[in-house]
Design a protein around this motif. Sequence first.
Motif, PDB file in Angstrom:
ATOM      1  N   UNK A  92       0.815  -1.200   0.000  1.00 45.09           N
ATOM      2  CA  UNK A  92       0.000   0.000   0.000  1.00 45.09           C
ATOM      3  C   UNK A  92       0.856   1.260   0.000  1.00 45.09           C
ATOM      4  N   UNK A  93       0.451   2.237  -0.819  1.00 46.58           N
ATOM      5  CA  UNK A  93       1.203   3.476  -0.938  1.00 46.58           C
ATOM      6  C   UNK A  93       0.256   4.654  -1.041  1.00 46.58           C
ATOM      7  N   UNK A  94       0.600   5.725  -0.363  1.00 47.68           N
ATOM      8  CA  UNK A  94      -0.176   6.954  -0.434  1.00 47.68           C
ATOM      9  C   UNK A  94       0.757   8.101  -0.782  1.00 47.68           C
ATOM     10  N   UNK A  95       0.409   8.850  -1.794  1.00 46.33           N
ATOM     11  CA  UNK A  95       1.147  10.056  -2.150  1.00 46.33           C
ATOM     12  C   UNK A  95       0.341  11.260  -1.681  1.00 46.33           C
ATOM     13  N   UNK A  96       0.965  12.061  -0.817  1.00 48.52           N
ATOM     14  CA  UNK A  96       0.335  13.271  -0.278  1.00 48.52           C
ATOM     15  C   UNK A  96       0.889  14.468  -1.032  1.00 48.52           C
ATOM     16  N   UNK A  97       0.009  15.286  -1.595  1.00 50.85           N
ATOM     17  CA  UNK A  97       0.454  16.427  -2.401  1.00 50.85           C
ATOM     18  C   UNK A  97      -0.127  17.712  -1.820  1.00 50.85           C
ATOM     19  N   UNK A  98       0.751  18.609  -1.392  1.00 52.09           N
ATOM     20  CA  UNK A  98       0.353  19.942  -0.945  1.00 52.09           C
ATOM     21  C   UNK A  98       0.376  20.858  -2.163  1.00 52.09           C
ATOM     22  N   UNK A  99      -0.780  21.405  -2.510  1.00 51.49           N
ATOM     23  CA  UNK A  99      -0.916  22.231  -3.710  1.00 51.49           C
ATOM     24  C   UNK A  99      -0.847  23.716  -3.354  1.00 51.49           C
ATOM     25  N   UNK A 100      -0.093  24.480  -4.136  1.00 47.51           N
ATOM     26  CA  UNK A 100       0.016  25.923  -3.934  1.00 47.51           C
ATOM     27  C   UNK A 100      -0.111  26.636  -5.270  1.00 47.51           C
ATOM     28  N   UNK A 101      -0.774  27.798  -5.236  1.00 48.42           N
ATOM     29  CA  UNK A 101      -0.878  28.633  -6.430  1.00 48.42           C
ATOM     30  C   UNK A 101       0.120  29.793  -6.390  1.00 48.42           C
ATOM     31  N   UNK A 102       1.104  29.710  -5.538  1.00 47.33           N
ATOM     32  CA  UNK A 102       2.090  30.771  -5.390  1.00 47.33           C
ATOM     33  C   UNK A 102       2.812  31.046  -6.711  1.00 47.33           C
ATOM     34  N   UNK A 103       3.198  32.288  -6.883  1.00 46.36           N
ATOM     35  CA  UNK A 103       4.019  32.679  -8.032  1.00 46.36           C
ATOM     36  C   UNK A 103       5.376  33.215  -7.599  1.00 46.36           C
ATOM     37  N   UNK A 104       5.506  33.579  -6.326  1.00 39.92           N
ATOM     38  CA  UNK A 104       6.782  34.076  -5.832  1.00 39.92           C
ATOM     39  C   UNK A 104       6.853  33.883  -4.319  1.00 39.92           C
ATOM     40  N   UNK A 105       8.075  33.971  -3.791  1.00 40.12           N
ATOM     41  CA  UNK A 105       8.288  33.840  -2.355  1.00 40.12           C
ATOM     42  C   UNK A 105       9.604  34.513  -1.994  1.00 40.12           C
ATOM     43  N   UNK A 106       9.772  34.743  -0.699  1.00 36.78           N
ATOM     44  CA  UNK A 106      11.010  35.344  -0.208  1.00 36.78           C
ATOM     45  C   UNK A 106      11.557  34.496   0.930  1.00 36.78           C
ATOM     46  N   UNK A 107      12.876  34.514   1.058  1.00 33.89           N
ATOM     47  CA  UNK A 107      13.523  33.755   2.116  1.00 33.89           C
ATOM     48  C   UNK A 107      13.184  34.317   3.487  1.00 33.89           C
ATOM     49  N   UNK A 108      13.185  33.437   4.466  1.00 37.39           N
ATOM     50  CA  UNK A 108      13.051  33.830   5.862  1.00 37.39           C
ATOM     51  C   UNK A 108      14.261  33.303   6.621  1.00 37.39           C
ATOM     52  N   UNK A 109      14.637  33.982   7.682  1.00 36.87           N
ATOM     53  CA  UNK A 109      15.775  33.515   8.485  1.00 36.87           C
ATOM     54  C   UNK A 109      15.326  32.595   9.618  1.00 36.87           C
ATOM     55  N   UNK A 110      14.109  32.058   9.493  1.00 36.61           N
ATOM     56  CA  UNK A 110      13.578  31.119  10.478  1.00 36.61           C
ATOM     57  C   UNK A 110      13.482  29.734   9.849  1.00 36.61           C
ATOM     58  N   UNK A 111      13.814  28.723  10.621  1.00 40.13           N
ATOM     59  CA  UNK A 111      13.864  27.363  10.107  1.00 40.13           C
ATOM     60  C   UNK A 111      12.500  26.891   9.594  1.00 40.13           C
TER      61      UNK A 111
END
Length: 788
Positions: A92-111
Amino acid sequence: MIVYHASKKGFIKDVFNGNIADEIDHAFVTHLGRHTSPNEVLSWKNSMMHMYKVINTPDIPDTSSIAIEYQIPLTSKRIDFIISGLDEKQKGNIVIIELKQWEQAQLSNKSGIIKTRFQHGESEVAHPSYQAWSYAYMLTNYNETIREQEIMLSPCAFLHNYQPDNVITDICYTEYIRKAPVFLKNDAQKLQDFIKQRIKFGAKDDIIWLIDKGKLRPSKQLADTLDSMLHGNQEFVLLDDQKVVYETALKMARDSVTGKKQVLIVKGGPGTGKSVVAINLLTQLTKEGLVAQYVSKNAAPRDVYTVKLSGSFRKGFINNLFVGSGSFIDTQENIFDALIVDEAHRLNMKSGLYSNLGENQILKIIHAAKFSVFFVDDRQKVHIKDIGSQRNIEKFAHSCDAITHSVKLSSQFRCNGSDGYLSWLDNTLQITETANIRLSSEDYDFRIFSSPNELFETIKAKNKINNRARVVAGYCWDWNSKKDPTHFDIVIPEHNFKKRWNLNSDKNLWIIGDDSVNEIGCIHTCQGLELDYIGVIVGKDMIYKNNRIVTDVTQRSKHDQSVKGFKSLLKTHKEQALQDADEIIKNTYRTLMTRGSKGCYVYFCDPAIAEHFMNQLQPLHKEKKEIRIEPEINNDVKYIDFLPLYSAKAACGYFGEGEIVDELGWIRVEGMGKLNRNMYVVQAVGHSMEPTIHDGDYCVFRSNPAGSRQGKIVLAQHHNFYDANYAGGYSIKTYISKKKYNENGNWMHEEIALEPQNPNYNPIIINEENAEDFRIVGEFVGIVKLND
């Protein structure tokens, strides 16, 4: 909880026909009793089209299963997209997919944190790979079926609008991308390959369905994991806003060591994980060598934590970790690196036994630490002296020239993970008007009892599982047993109910005592802690009159310190006094009714308010709700594990006249012997066959049965007769034949009656004149049982 569920073939069909967003929204209404937001519907339309393109390949079997918006048990978190099946080794196998409509992002200094822009502006959120991995971790952690059947979970993220850059895949996120790969706009083929490697075949038993109905592991209790956490073990994976709050607090604490004083205010309702984040902060900051303490006004959590840690750590070490809010009267400024204040709404103006020491607890805490974090819920103010509101904390932080930041916890991890329950409770208590007018049993196990004895015995039965069920009450009865242990305190004469408040010997450890289930606790012995099941006795201090919840502080015990001074205030500021008392009483019951992670059972002393609450509950229709209808299934389980569901009209046509008809779906049938192609399911309508068959029951029938039909329940088709239950010429009735000898000495039917079992209905009579108008097309086998 599964919101939308279909085979891959069914999903492809829904997307191709442009129905997918409507189908998901309809499923939302069916399962959650509400429509979702227009923005979410739009996101489904967009994202599901991309997933359609990814999985629309013959290399991914049509019989693999799809789930959309799957709610992780005991939380309010939903997984965007799941596809399940078997790998090349038939595992048995399950693939979990988190979907995002993002077009851009910025780095954060938090883990594990990244910045992106939403409609309301830029926000810090968990990186999509962290999010997908944490959801898989939580699902594995809560579900016993996954472990028992060795089901593999493969999380990933798909940002289908995101052009590749050096941000979303930056090296600082490598740890989480390794656990859950991230696929971008040009990676549809890579995502397809990722799925193809894991889903080679459809499963005989729908894996998603097995997991959703599978056995849940007992949820972790914070107090039981403290020892392990303080030894450096990870017991809780923080999700979404919890992760953001935790990383924000860590950074502020670290920055304040060599910089300016900082204050963080964390707002969050019951069950949002305030204490979990607080303890995680305490353990991490302590591990980093910072001088940190956990602070609470309420002694019960501190005492419980102390007992749980005794034997593993020195008493002095424990006492230095967990302290009361009045411990900082004469403390030197900035002596602590961090003070973590849980249940900060309970802070008082003064400290000491007689509330006459110090200047102000909020001010003293901020003064004593370089960094202080206050976890607050303004709606859990339960004492007239409570001053720890967000506004007051901000005021004193500014007076100390501290950098002040405010964040919010909103995800629900108690009350079965139901955000809807909290909104419903606020609406029903008339604290705040919300859209949650009716509470479904799918949301949360909330029950109203007509007898306090029945409530008490039910909680005691629940407590036998793992000692995590207790009864609490509003403070409307004097604590007489405090002076004389032979006296009873909570006495309800009309039910011959007599119980005692929690014994003085247990003090603040009542919630974990071995025998304390026989006693009744109050707000002060359970606030800041949680149970699996909570029983609540609502006294006469809250009733229902003229369509309003009415509070009466005079019904509180004279020993109740939480409203001490009310009478004096009533003389000078009547309106303010009544408003404060109303807030305290409603907040008290709101807090009590949110202590149970799995269920809340209530007895109301006022019958009118019991009826008011009952009217806000959706009627239970378990038979209709829990029988699962699969739109499509594998051919190799048809008529072996599953039977087709037909309308009465279709069944009569198919088995009576040889017509080709489409099934409404397929239902798993167990306990009825070997299935075959002459068997099918029809849903009963109406009440004529009660008590054997109820309205809505799914009934199994067998066509062309051998032997006598006498006394058996049958499905009949008839012309020139109208059965209102089935809107036409179909009936489920008991077959009764009256026979006589004909002139040749042979038996013949004198009359056939299709008899109802409910005496309020009339039989249908078949005789020589109308015999040609009737056809018996099926014999009743049994009722499909509900899934456990």
